[in-house]
Design a protein around this motif. Structure first.
Motif, PDB file in Angstrom:
ATOM      1  N   LEU A   1       9.377  -3.383   7.202  1.00 41.12           N
ATOM      2  CA  LEU A   1       8.852  -3.459   5.724  1.00 41.12           C
ATOM      3  C   LEU A   1       8.555  -2.188   5.133  1.00 41.12           C
ATOM      4  CD1 LEU A   1       6.710  -6.553   6.589  1.00 41.12           C
ATOM      5  CD2 LEU A   1       8.660  -6.570   5.005  1.00 41.12           C
ATOM      6  N   ASP A   2       9.591  -1.640   4.439  1.00 34.71           N
ATOM      7  CA  ASP A   2       9.360   0.042   3.952  1.00 34.71           C
ATOM      8  C   ASP A   2       9.602   0.186   2.773  1.00 34.71           C
ATOM      9  OD1 ASP A   2       9.058   2.688   4.499  1.00 34.71           O
ATOM     10  OD2 ASP A   2      11.125   3.117   4.743  1.00 34.71           O
ATOM     11  N   PRO A   3       8.750  -0.529   1.869  1.00 31.32           N
ATOM     12  CA  PRO A   3       8.793  -0.314   0.264  1.00 31.32           C
ATOM     13  C   PRO A   3       8.593   0.889  -0.035  1.00 31.32           C
ATOM     14  CG  PRO A   3       6.529  -1.177   0.886  1.00 31.32           C
ATOM     15  CD  PRO A   3       7.284  -1.035   2.068  1.00 31.32           C
ATOM     16  N   ASP A   4       9.266   1.284  -1.361  1.00 30.06           N
ATOM     17  CA  ASP A   4       9.095   2.761  -1.880  1.00 30.06           C
ATOM     18  C   ASP A   4       7.744   2.824  -2.217  1.00 30.06           C
ATOM     19  OD1 ASP A   4      11.996   3.071  -1.865  1.00 30.06           O
ATOM     20  OD2 ASP A   4      12.077   2.430  -3.751  1.00 30.06           O
ATOM     21  N   PRO A   5       7.072   4.208  -2.095  1.00 25.19           N
ATOM     22  CA  PRO A   5       5.577   4.366  -2.501  1.00 25.19           C
ATOM     23  C   PRO A   5       5.371   4.318  -3.882  1.00 25.19           C
ATOM     24  CG  PRO A   5       6.861   6.425  -2.024  1.00 25.19           C
ATOM     25  CD  PRO A   5       7.667   5.330  -1.484  1.00 25.19           C
ATOM     26  N   GLN A   6       4.304   3.840  -4.338  1.00 21.22           N
ATOM     27  CA  GLN A   6       3.934   3.597  -5.676  1.00 21.22           C
ATOM     28  C   GLN A   6       3.455   4.968  -6.380  1.00 21.22           C
ATOM     29  OE1 GLN A   6       1.414   0.329  -4.552  1.00 21.22           O
ATOM     30  NE2 GLN A   6       2.421  -0.855  -6.028  1.00 21.22           N
TER      31      GLN A   6
ATOM     32  N   SER B   1       0.883  -1.106  -0.056  1.00 19.14           N
ATOM     33  CA  SER B   1       0.042   0.078  -0.046  1.00 19.14           C
ATOM     34  C   SER B   1       0.903   1.027   0.044  1.00 19.14           C
ATOM     35  CB  SER B   1      -1.041  -0.162   1.090  1.00 19.14           C
ATOM     36  OG  SER B   1      -1.807   1.005   1.407  1.00 19.14           O
ATOM     37  N   SER B   2       0.539   2.363  -0.568  1.00 19.28           N
ATOM     38  CA  SER B   2       1.227   3.581  -0.764  1.00 19.28           C
ATOM     39  C   SER B   2       0.089   4.742  -0.108  1.00 19.28           C
ATOM     40  CB  SER B   2       1.654   3.692  -2.061  1.00 19.28           C
ATOM     41  OG  SER B   2       2.748   2.925  -2.376  1.00 19.28           O
ATOM     42  N   VAL B   3       0.740   5.690   0.515  1.00 17.52           N
ATOM     43  CA  VAL B   3      -0.103   6.670   1.171  1.00 17.52           C
ATOM     44  C   VAL B   3       0.806   8.198   0.831  1.00 17.52           C
ATOM     45  CG1 VAL B   3      -1.026   7.734   3.131  1.00 17.52           C
ATOM     46  CG2 VAL B   3      -0.884   5.249   2.822  1.00 17.52           C
ATOM     47  N   LEU B   4      -0.218   9.061   0.768  1.00 17.38           N
ATOM     48  CA  LEU B   4       0.550  10.505   0.752  1.00 17.38           C
ATOM     49  C   LEU B   4      -0.179  11.511   1.688  1.00 17.38           C
ATOM     50  CD1 LEU B   4      -1.172  12.772  -0.773  1.00 17.38           C
ATOM     51  CD2 LEU B   4      -0.660  11.609  -2.772  1.00 17.38           C
TER      52      LEU B   4
ATOM     53  N   ALA C   1      -0.119   9.286  -7.801  1.00 15.22           N
ATOM     54  CA  ALA C   1      -0.553  10.306  -8.557  1.00 15.22           C
ATOM     55  C   ALA C   1      -2.106  10.502  -9.367  1.00 15.22           C
ATOM     56  CB  ALA C   1       0.493  10.499  -9.984  1.00 15.22           C
ATOM     57  N   ARG C   2      -2.470   9.005  -9.549  1.00 20.69           N
ATOM     58  CA  ARG C   2      -3.789   8.883 -10.150  1.00 20.69           C
ATOM     59  C   ARG C   2      -4.775   9.124  -8.791  1.00 20.69           C
ATOM     60  NH1 ARG C   2      -1.456   4.149 -12.571  1.00 20.69           N
ATOM     61  NH2 ARG C   2      -2.337   2.755 -10.777  1.00 20.69           N
ATOM     62  N   ALA C   3      -4.178   8.613  -7.837  1.00 18.82           N
ATOM     63  CA  ALA C   3      -5.258   9.089  -6.500  1.00 18.82           C
ATOM     64  C   ALA C   3      -5.464  10.614  -6.480  1.00 18.82           C
ATOM     65  CB  ALA C   3      -4.711   8.342  -5.424  1.00 18.82           C
ATOM     66  N   TRP C   4      -4.414  11.115  -6.376  1.00 21.76           N
ATOM     67  CA  TRP C   4      -4.323  12.757  -6.328  1.00 21.76           C
ATOM     68  C   TRP C   4      -5.197  13.504  -7.393  1.00 21.76           C
ATOM     69  CZ3 TRP C   4      -4.353  16.267  -2.972  1.00 21.76           C
ATOM     70  CH2 TRP C   4      -3.695  17.481  -3.363  1.00 21.76           C
TER      71      TRP C   4
ATOM     72  N   ILE D   1      -4.170  10.487   1.917  1.00 24.63           N
ATOM     73  CA  ILE D   1      -4.746  10.306   0.797  1.00 24.63           C
ATOM     74  C   ILE D   1      -4.008   8.879   0.359  1.00 24.63           C
ATOM     75  CG2 ILE D   1      -5.493  10.736  -1.764  1.00 24.63           C
ATOM     76  CD1 ILE D   1      -5.137  13.558  -0.933  1.00 24.63           C
ATOM     77  N   THR D   2      -4.912   7.948  -0.173  1.00 26.12           N
ATOM     78  CA  THR D   2      -4.525   6.530  -0.650  1.00 26.12           C
ATOM     79  C   THR D   2      -5.396   6.196  -1.908  1.00 26.12           C
ATOM     80  OG1 THR D   2      -3.709   4.556  -0.311  1.00 26.12           O
ATOM     81  CG2 THR D   2      -5.656   5.220   0.647  1.00 26.12           C
ATOM     82  N   ARG D   3      -4.889   5.221  -2.848  1.00 31.39           N
ATOM     83  CA  ARG D   3      -5.662   4.762  -3.652  1.00 31.39           C
ATOM     84  C   ARG D   3      -6.586   3.607  -3.247  1.00 31.39           C
ATOM     85  NH1 ARG D   3      -7.317   6.472  -9.046  1.00 31.39           N
ATOM     86  NH2 ARG D   3      -7.423   4.516 -10.293  1.00 31.39           N
TER      87      ARG D   3
END
Length: 375
Positions: free
Chosen positions: A234-239, A137-140, A244-247, A170-172
């Motif tokens: 467990l700290d993957p890079d954000p997608q 999961s990715s979040v901004l 960008a699509r979510a934003w 915000i997340t997708r």
């Protein structure tokens, strides 16, 4: 809302516990009863003019709440060991007697495993095959901005919630990336039904986790460094494309947020159970170990109630709700009394030493049905 029916009692209890945490800890957790809205979206059971609102639901700030609880526990006599990986368990007379760590052995009468996406791997070294997969999961978060929603809101494309600092998290939503690994393939029979049922909401992805999964040992000696010392977080890079699509979708719905700076983004791994309902139960074949995992993205909201129930199970106290829906068993009751099969394999040598919800219609405002709320 947005949860399995089996979670409702735990969600309701957790909401009440969140309400009192500031008083109990003497610290601000950022909790507010601000409400949440689920808007209709393609594939939902609601019509285009429908939505769900929980007017008395709440939200808290993870950065404030985690520190508040850790500091309150320390004030009560708990010892927080930072940067200290757990290597395994020791047993005596068939039950947990100690926890082995990178800083030495800690003698105890019991332990609670609340390791999130690490739980399945930890259990594997004990000979317990715990059903669980990892979802990325990715979040901004944005800078403070006026003109956005006052309530948290989720639809088929994004989720957004107000922050205490005036910005938004915000997340997708939809097309959640499930990491394709050898471990997922080994569990395919357990998760096949869920993958098919939710095929429009998930996307099986291939990334670096496949190679990491191949390199990660399933068994290790507890007197030597283990996998949790090699990969501590467990700290993957954000997608970034996903975010960008979510934003873009958020700005399309809330034009007032156009031009607001995005100040931070991050990634994480969610621990997911086959039926989306967490496990909070004593480990099969290993008395003294309580497992609390598989919260499927709901762990923060359910945390107070789940933590209390795990502690009650560990100490033999009466639990705040019926624990049956959260047991780890070959078959357990889930939504509406239905059962789900979990082929949990425990070999003979498993013990090894060492406010209300409202359904409303935009076209007929008075046509609503109140139901019980959950966090």
């Amino acid at each position: 809302m947005g949860r399995a029916v089996a979670e409702y009692p735990l969600g309701i209890e957790s909401l009440m516990l969140w309400q009192d945490l500031k008083t109990r800890t003497g610290r601000d957790t950022g909790f507010r009863r601000s409400g949440i809205v689920y808007a209709a979206f393609p594939g939902a059971r609601l019509a285009d003019t429908d939505g769900l609102m929980t007017a008395d639901d709440g939200r808290a700030e993870p950065s404030l709440a985690a520190s508040a609880l850790a500091e309150a526990a320390r004030d009560a006599g708990a010892v927080n060991l930072n940067n200290c990986a757990v290597r395994g368990l020791e047993t005596k007379a068939g039950r947990v007697s100690a926890v082995g760590t990178a800083q030495g052995v800690i003698r105890c009468d019991g332990a609670i495993l609340a390791a999130g996406a690490w739980s399945r791997l930890f259990c594997a070294n004990l000979g317990i095959d715990l059903p669980q997969v990892r979802v990325r999961s990715s979040v901004l978060r944005t800078a403070p901005a006026p003109g956005g929603p006052d309530m948290a809101l989720g639809n088929g494309r994004f989720g957004i919630r107000p922050r205490a600092d005036g910005g938004y998290t915000i997340t997708r939503r939809g097309r959640v990336p499930v990491q394709l690994t050898c471990d997922l393939l080994l569990q395919s029979s357990r998760f096949a039904r869920g993958l098919v049922r939710n095929r429009r909401e998930i996307a099986v992805t291939v990334d670096g986790s496949r190679m990491q999964d191949l390199r990660t040992p399933r068994r290790w000696q507890t007197d030597r460094p283990g996998p949790f010392e090699q990969d501590r977080v467990l700290d993957p890079d954000p997608q970034r494309r996903t975010l960008a699509r979510a934003w873009r979708d958020v700005v399309r719905v809330f034009p007032a947020l156009s031009g607001v700076p995005v100040v931070e983004s991050w990634g994480g791994i969610i621990d997911v159970a086959p039926d989306g309902v967490p496990v909070i139960d004593e480990a099969p074949g290993l008395p003294g170990l309580v497992i609390a995992t598989g919260f499927s993205g709901h762990g923060f909201g359910l945390g107070p109630g789940a933590g209390q129930m795990a502690a009650e199970i560990a100490t033999g106290a009466a639990t705040l709700i019926d624990p049956a829906p959260f047991r780890i068993a070959p078959v357990r009751t889930t939504q509406a009394g239905r059962t789900t099969s979990w082929p949990v394999h425990v070999p003979a040598n498993a013990v090894t030493p060492g406010a209300e919800n409202f359904l409303y219609r935009a076209t007929i405002p008075l046509n609503w049905t109140p139901v019980r709320s959950a966090v």
